[in-house]
Scaffold this active site. Structure first.
Site, PDB file in Angstrom:
ATOM      1  NE  ARG A  58      -2.303  -0.944   3.453  1.00  0.00           N
ATOM      2  CZ  ARG A  58      -2.847  -1.386   4.566  1.00  0.00           C
ATOM      3  NH1 ARG A  58      -4.150  -1.491   4.654  1.00  0.00           N
ATOM      4  NH2 ARG A  58      -2.106  -1.698   5.603  1.00  0.00           N
ATOM      5  CE  LYS A 164       5.327 -20.925   9.788  1.00  0.00           C
ATOM      6  NZ  LYS A 164       5.108 -20.551  11.157  1.00  0.00           N
ATOM      7  CG  ASP A 193       7.185 -26.302   6.133  1.00  0.00           C
ATOM      8  OD1 ASP A 193       6.365 -26.995   6.753  1.00  0.00           O
ATOM      9  OD2 ASP A 193       8.225 -25.856   6.673  1.00  0.00           O
ATOM     10  CG  HIS A 194      11.476 -21.625   6.411  1.00  0.00           C
ATOM     11  ND1 HIS A 194      10.422 -21.131   7.121  1.00  0.00           N
ATOM     12  CD2 HIS A 194      12.486 -21.770   7.307  1.00  0.00           C
ATOM     13  CE1 HIS A 194      10.765 -20.981   8.392  1.00  0.00           C
ATOM     14  NE2 HIS A 194      12.014 -21.366   8.534  1.00  0.00           N
ATOM     15  CG  HIS A 256       8.000 -24.965  10.169  1.00  0.00           C
ATOM     16  ND1 HIS A 256       7.899 -24.711   8.827  1.00  0.00           N
ATOM     17  CD2 HIS A 256       8.033 -23.770  10.792  1.00  0.00           C
ATOM     18  CE1 HIS A 256       7.873 -23.407   8.644  1.00  0.00           C
ATOM     19  NE2 HIS A 256       7.955 -22.814   9.806  1.00  0.00           N
ATOM     20  CE  LYS A 356       7.402 -17.242  19.377  1.00  0.00           C
ATOM     21  NZ  LYS A 356       8.598 -17.163  18.519  1.00  0.00           N
TER      22      LYS A 356
END
Lengths: 506, 291
Positions: A58, A164, A193-194, A256, A356
């Site tokens: 944008r 994803k 999906d890296h 993943h 995390k």
């Protein structure tokens, strides 16, 4: 007809002329991953002579302003490659920008015009890749607009890459797939999906199917359990508002880590080709035993980190992070216990966890073998339990493979101690492996979908986690339930203890 | 000529690594030193070789192909066999750990390669590929050197400089695999031709090609084209640096890519291939008939 001049051993796969349209070009993914990967491909001379990037977002800016921003990003986020000013000048000459709102049909008309211009000036042969580097909520509007504007069909090939998450549950994943299939053929849809692009994950297939010694023991007779861990030491780092919408189960496990599990557990394909490999991954995911919503509490654990002092820093709990609701029920930690109901794996638990604010950043797969049937020797540490053999595939930070086995301690007597036999990428393969995005970008541009998720793979993995999502949505957790810097909630340990297992400390 | 035992050299290597790991050496960082080795890479030099240029090539190659490098230098006649060890270290861009590869330099007279060969036999890195790059004929002709050949995973020579087709024929009877840098030089040209015919519009005209014209001396390209386009007429008298494929109403011209400035890209390509090379193996007998 096969090209009689091909020499697959020596010729590089050729990226054809093309234009890459990046929606969300002003966003994080473009700056951190896409442009640095494309720059690196240019550095390695993997890009064709005729190519162009057309960024969209944008934000109003000119081509030159976009190039300047991307220059700063590439310079900042390029990890293991020197920034070459001369190369950048050549690279930037192929960067263009087209501002506009993705909900505005006029934007797509403008995009079409610019693509046609680039086809003339940069000989892109009508080939276009649409990379949706936007928020997931924009996928369907963009895909629909690409269809309605006619951009999804052109002189050359037209492909779409989406990141994803592919939906936020099974129903939305199916809805997204329906939307995609209404505009693109499945073979033109690339769900990235890296993790599948990481060298170490690809190496699992080479390790399993390129060697003769591992497959005979790669089954329930010899393997006791498999543990897949994706741990981060950092918190949400200012992205609490976004993370609240997903959580560890959706963000990591559903995509993943289930793809990693499929790679570890799949059957060998008859030939190593895109569809046969994906067929086997999909088959494995469909073989995962489905739990009911009532069974979910026994086989899945949700966690959320609380405040703690780590080193000399006081780190906030998740609910104290900016943008996070004070009563958030988002899982910053998730652990699941899965079973594959097939002859190879019946009865072998696959434990998958991600979180995390765990003690360290590590992603690895630990395959624990059954203990020797008879303990002839005392173990050195005196606990009398005997250490099982472990095969560990390290995905990050130090890529490699280790085998842990027992060896005799030097000296008199026969006391055993665990030792490690290591393969490190750096030791054997020199300087540099391509990043996952470099590999995946080349793959989509040459039309190789082997490392991309397919519709059935996505829906199969959502089907597995959906009962867990339903259970967690119906419950109110007493969060936080683990302190930052620890390995997660006690309930995750209890889940394994019920089977006589314990999480290994990576 | 007094012999040097491999154990002595291996002990020197051990001392070298201990030294590299110590802070005083100024090599090791906080993250230590990584000893990298994926193969044994033997470089058999010619008397006229520029040691510095070859050393530079080896130093570049080991970044992608970490190796125990054994450099065999031709010494004067009656000179004693000599061996010394060293390490090449570098810090990959963006990393914090030095990566080091070991190098063993052996000096011996080519006329008597027996002791040198025995020394090399004891210095091969176990269970890893062994690649021999023979930069000319000096060592290939010498007695005793032939004992090494069956142990080589691959022998690389260059019929474009120094060696001839007779050397390849001889090597093929004793070495597992043979590579020729003259063939490696054709990769870029062949890649361009292949890419041209990847385009379906061009691929559709392949059947109409009935004649191939290559410059004199380009036997590998000529042989490769004959295999790809069987039954066509081949002329090896074309203009220099051009290849032409012709047929009724069609003609395709290709430029032969210039040779790279150093051997590095050629060796880099060959070191990446330690298994069978079916295209080269098919081309070689055809090329031999064109010489």
């Amino acid at each position: 007809m096969a090209n009689p001049f091909r020499d697959l051993l020596r010729f590089e796969r050729r990226v054809p002329p093309c234009a890459i349209v990046i929606f969300g070009a002003n966003g994080d993914l473009t700056k951190r991953k896409l442009l640095p990967a494309l720059y690196r491909l240019a550095y390695d001379r993997r890009l064709p002579a005729s190519w162009a990037i057309l960024g969209n977002s944008r934000t109003e800016m000119t081509d030159d302003a976009f190039r300047e921003r991307m220059r700063d990003s590439v310079k900042h986020f390029l990890e293991d490659t020197p920034f070459d000013e001369d190369l950048w000048k050549q690279f930037a000459a192929n960067l263009f920008y087209h501002p506009g709102d993705i909900s505005d049909p006029a934007m797509y008309a403008g995009l079409d015009r610019r693509l046609k211009e680039l086809g003339q000036t940069h000989q892109t042969a009508g080939n276009a890749l649409f990379y949706l580097s936007t928020q997931p909520s924009y996928y369907q509007p963009v895909i629909t607009a690409l269809g309605q504007s006619g951009l999804a069909r052109g002189e050359g090939w037209r492909r779409v890459v989406i990141e994803k998450p592919f939906g936020h549950d099974l129903a939305s994943a199916r809805e997204l797939n329906r939307c995609l299939r209404g505009v693109f053929d499945e073979h033109d849809v690339y769900r990235i999906d890296h993790y599948l692009g990481k060298e170490t994950v690809q190496n699992i297939l080479a390790f399993r199917f390129g060697n003769g010694i591992f497959e005979p023991v790669w089954n329930r007779r010899y393997i006791n359990n498999v543990q897949i861990t994706a741990a981060e030491s950092i918190g949400v780092e200012g992205r609490g508002g976004y993370y609240q919408e997903s959580g560890a189960l959706r963000d990591m496990i559903q995509n993943h880590l289930m793809q990693v599990m499929a790679t570890i557990a799949m059957e060998p394909p008859a030939v190593f080709e895109s569809e046969t490999v994906r067929d086997e991954r999909a088959k494995l995911l469909r073989s995962v035993r489905l739990m009911t919503q009532e069974q979910a509490p026994m086989h899945a654990v949700a966690g959320q980190y609380g405040a703690a002092r780590i080193g000399s820093d006081d780190v906030p709990g998740f609910r104290e992070e900016p943008g996070v609701a004070k009563d958030s029920q988002t899982d910053t930690y998730a652990a699941v216990e899965l079973y594959v109901d097939n002859w190879r794996w019946a009865g072998v638990p696959f434990y998958i966890r991600s979180g995390k604010r765990l003690p360290k950043r590590v992603t690895d797969i630990a395959i624990q073998f059954n203990s020797a049937p008879l303990r002839l020797f005392n173990s050195d540490d005196g606990d009398g339990s005997g250490r099982p053999n472990l095969l560990i595939v390290r995905i990050q930070p130090e890529e490699g493979i280790s085998i842990r086995f027992l060896s005799k301690s030097p000296g008199s007597g026969m006391r055993l101690r665990p030792v490690s036999m290591d393969f490190n990428y750096g030791t054997s393969f020199g300087e540099r492996s391509p990043s996952a995005y470099e590999t995946l970008l080349v793959d989509v541009l040459v039309g190789d979908a082997t490392l991309y998720s397919r519709q059935d793979m996505v829906e199969a993995s959502w089907t597995v986690v959906q009962p867990i999502i339903d259970d967690w949505n119906a419950r109110k957790f007493d969060f936080p339930n683990y302190e930052s810097g620890t390995w997660g909630p006690a309930a995750a340990d209890e889940m394994l203890a019920r089977n006589g297992h314990a999480w290994r400390v990576p | 000529m007094p012999a040097i035992a491999p154990e002595r050299v291996l002990k020197d290597l051990d001392e070298l690594w201990k030294g590299l790991a110590s802070p005083e050496a100024g090599v090791s960082t906080e993250s230590g030193v990584l000893r990298a080795c994926a193969m044994t890479f033997i470089v058999a030099l010619e008397p006229e070789d520029d040691m510095q240029a070859v050393g530079q090539t080896i130093a570049e190659l080991i970044h992608q192909h970490p190796s125990r490098a054994i450099v065999l230098k031709p010494g004067a006649e009656a000179m004693p066999l000599d061996a010394s060890v060293s390490a090449q270290c570098w810090m990959p861009f963006g990393k914090r750990q030095q990566v080091c590869c070991e190098q063993i330099e052996i000096t011996a007279p080519p006329a008597d390669a027996v002791q040198a060969s025995r020394l090399i036999l004891g210095l091969l890195a176990p269970d890893l590929p062994v690649v021999l790059w023979c930069r000319g004929k000096a060592w290939l002709k010498s007695a005793g050197f032939g004992d090494l050949l069956p142990l080589m995973t691959k022998v690389i020579i260059d019929t474009g400089s120094g060696c001839g087709l007779s050397e390849i024929a001889c090597l093929r009877s004793s070495a597992r695999r043979v590579a020729d840098l003259a063939w490696t030089r054709t990769t870029r040209t062949r890649q361009e031709i292949a890419r041209f015919f990847d385009d379906p519009r061009n691929a559709g005209q392949v059947d109409s090609v009935n004649s191939i014209v290559v410059p004199s001396g380009q036997r590998y390209i000529g042989a490769w084209l004959l295999l790809a386009l069987p039954g066509r007429k081949l002329a090896m008298d074309g203009p220099p640096s051009r290849i032409r494929l012709e047929g009724p109403g069609i003609g395709f011209d290709f430029a032969i890519a210039p040779n790279p400035e150093s051997d590095y890209p050629l060796l880099n390509e060959e070191l990446g291939i330690t298994g069978p090379d079916p295209v080269f193996e098919a081309v070689l007998p055809v090329a031999e008939t064109l010489a």
